[in-house]
Scaffold this active site. Sequence first.
Site, PDB file in Angstrom:
ATOM      1  N   ASN A  99       0.818  -1.220   0.000  1.00 44.85           N
ATOM      2  CA  ASN A  99       0.000   0.000   0.000  1.00 44.85           C
ATOM      3  C   ASN A  99       0.849   1.266   0.000  1.00 44.85           C
ATOM      4  OD1 ASN A  99       0.733  -0.744   2.641  1.00 44.85           O
ATOM      5  ND2 ASN A  99      -0.985   0.330   3.571  1.00 44.85           N
ATOM      6  N   ASP A 310       3.402  -5.489  11.891  1.00 45.99           N
ATOM      7  CA  ASP A 310       2.545  -4.530  11.188  1.00 45.99           C
ATOM      8  C   ASP A 310       3.124  -3.118  11.333  1.00 45.99           C
ATOM      9  OD1 ASP A 310       0.571  -3.382   9.689  1.00 45.99           O
ATOM     10  OD2 ASP A 310      -0.978  -3.488  11.230  1.00 45.99           O
TER      11      ASP A 310
HETATM   12  O1  DOR Z   1      -3.388   0.444  11.105  1.00 46.47           O
HETATM   13  C1  DOR Z   1      -3.005   0.074  10.010  1.00 46.47           C
HETATM   14  N1  DOR Z   1      -2.117   0.797   9.295  1.00 46.47           N
HETATM   15  N2  DOR Z   1      -3.480  -1.053   9.504  1.00 46.47           N
HETATM   16  C2  DOR Z   1      -3.229  -1.424   8.224  1.00 46.47           C
HETATM   17  O2  DOR Z   1      -3.685  -2.446   7.821  1.00 46.47           O
HETATM   18  C3  DOR Z   1      -2.450  -0.549   7.340  1.00 46.47           C
HETATM   19  C4  DOR Z   1      -1.512   0.244   8.124  1.00 46.47           C
HETATM   20  C5  DOR Z   1      -0.837   1.328   7.331  1.00 46.47           C
HETATM   21  O3  DOR Z   1      -0.349   1.032   6.247  1.00 46.47           O
HETATM   22  O4  DOR Z   1      -0.778   2.453   7.815  1.00 46.47           O
END
Ligand code: DOR
Length: 450
Positions: A99, A310
């Site tokens: 992303n 994450d």
């Molecule tokens: O909190 C989040 N931030 N969850 C995600 O799935 C994406 C991530 C981001 O890319 O900032």
Amino acid sequence: MRPASRDFDLVVTGGTCVTPWGALETDLGVRDGRIAELGPLSGRVAAERFDAHGLHVLPGIIDSQVHFREPGLEHKETIASGTAAALLGGVTTVLEMPNTVPPTTSPEALADKLARVPGRASTDIAFFVGATEANAEALASLERLPGCAGVKLFMGSSTGSLLVDDEAALTDVMRHGRRRVAVHAEDEARLRARRHLVEAPGTRVEAHPVWRDERSAERATERCLRVARRFGRRVHILHVTTAEELDLLEEHRDLATFEVTPQHLTLSAPGCYETLGTLAQMNPPIREARHREALWHAVRVGLVDVIGSDHAPHTREEKARPYPASPSGMPGVQTLLPVMLTHVHEGRLSLSRLVELVASGPARVYGIARKGRIAVGADADITVVDLKRRVHLTHAMMRSACGWTPFDGMEVVGFPVAALLRGRIAMRDGELVGPPTGRVFAFEETLGSG
Ligand code: DOR
């Protein structure tokens, strides 16, 4: 080149090696970037020795969910800054999410990321490609390109534009390709229907888990498993947060693996929002302690496959916007290991279970060919930890371009003191050693990538 008279390029002596068959006090010999020998090696000739007496020698830690923001959002993180942070935290391999801007949804976008690795990445790295409604068919070939970690699918929108929320598109993605699909499971329709809950001016971040509630996560996981089952497609549910999803995942163990994060195992609502405000905002959200305890139970009984950070950096200025305009996500690649070693110190899991969750687990789930275990023939990626070392985590210690951590002020017990990347000492005593030598790495042959 190694002279013929020399047995090893490097020998790690006297440490406790955490191998798949137990913790052994043994020497470890490295040749040509791989582990060449385990056993007593004191009489053998080596160019270099690393004294690991009193220390634990782990396989290099693999963080299988990081967002490094390059290209497009380099003010939050780059491949250089994110991998430097990773290595300082004892992580030697990362799998990076799609992303970015543009998102990694085409061969060209993947090639662009691969070209940014040489001379800039401090760890080994591979990249996910993002599923969209338009590229479902192309994913079958995209997922086989060298350097591709697999397919990532967002069922609910989070940071960025990637989203596959309708059933036909989801079906299309599951039908094309063979590799395990990594899934962000929050139900977009339910998130939209409940968005009004956080739209009144003055809404506090405490409402975040009310809006993105348990049912949103559970519904998406249910749907994902149902559609994946139709095609026998293996899936990996990222950052699972609810007790309810755990029962479902237990039933679908033959099809689905899953991840939990250190944040969801360490923080809980409402306390985290009171102390951290929007710094604690992430998707799916941090929930009440009953969910955290259920996740710990799942760790203890062997249900959880992977712990991933994450790592989702946003600047402090961005996070300071009034909720819900504040972006979701917390950095974590540098704190993953020390925070989890502290849980080991406190008796919540064993060191060997942790190694399974942050090394052999991710390697098994994604089919990483030569990493994730201390064994002859594996890449000599090694993370050396001092289980007694006490360190106060601070924002200032963080190498991420975002410059903060939700764990600022926490005293951790257990800390990485060195890391070897394919046999080279690349981090020692909190300093990076030499230029960045990270590379793209290979997956198992049948997966076609590498
Ligand atoms: O909190 C989040 N931030 N969850 C995600 O799935 C994406 C991530 C981001 O890319 O900032």
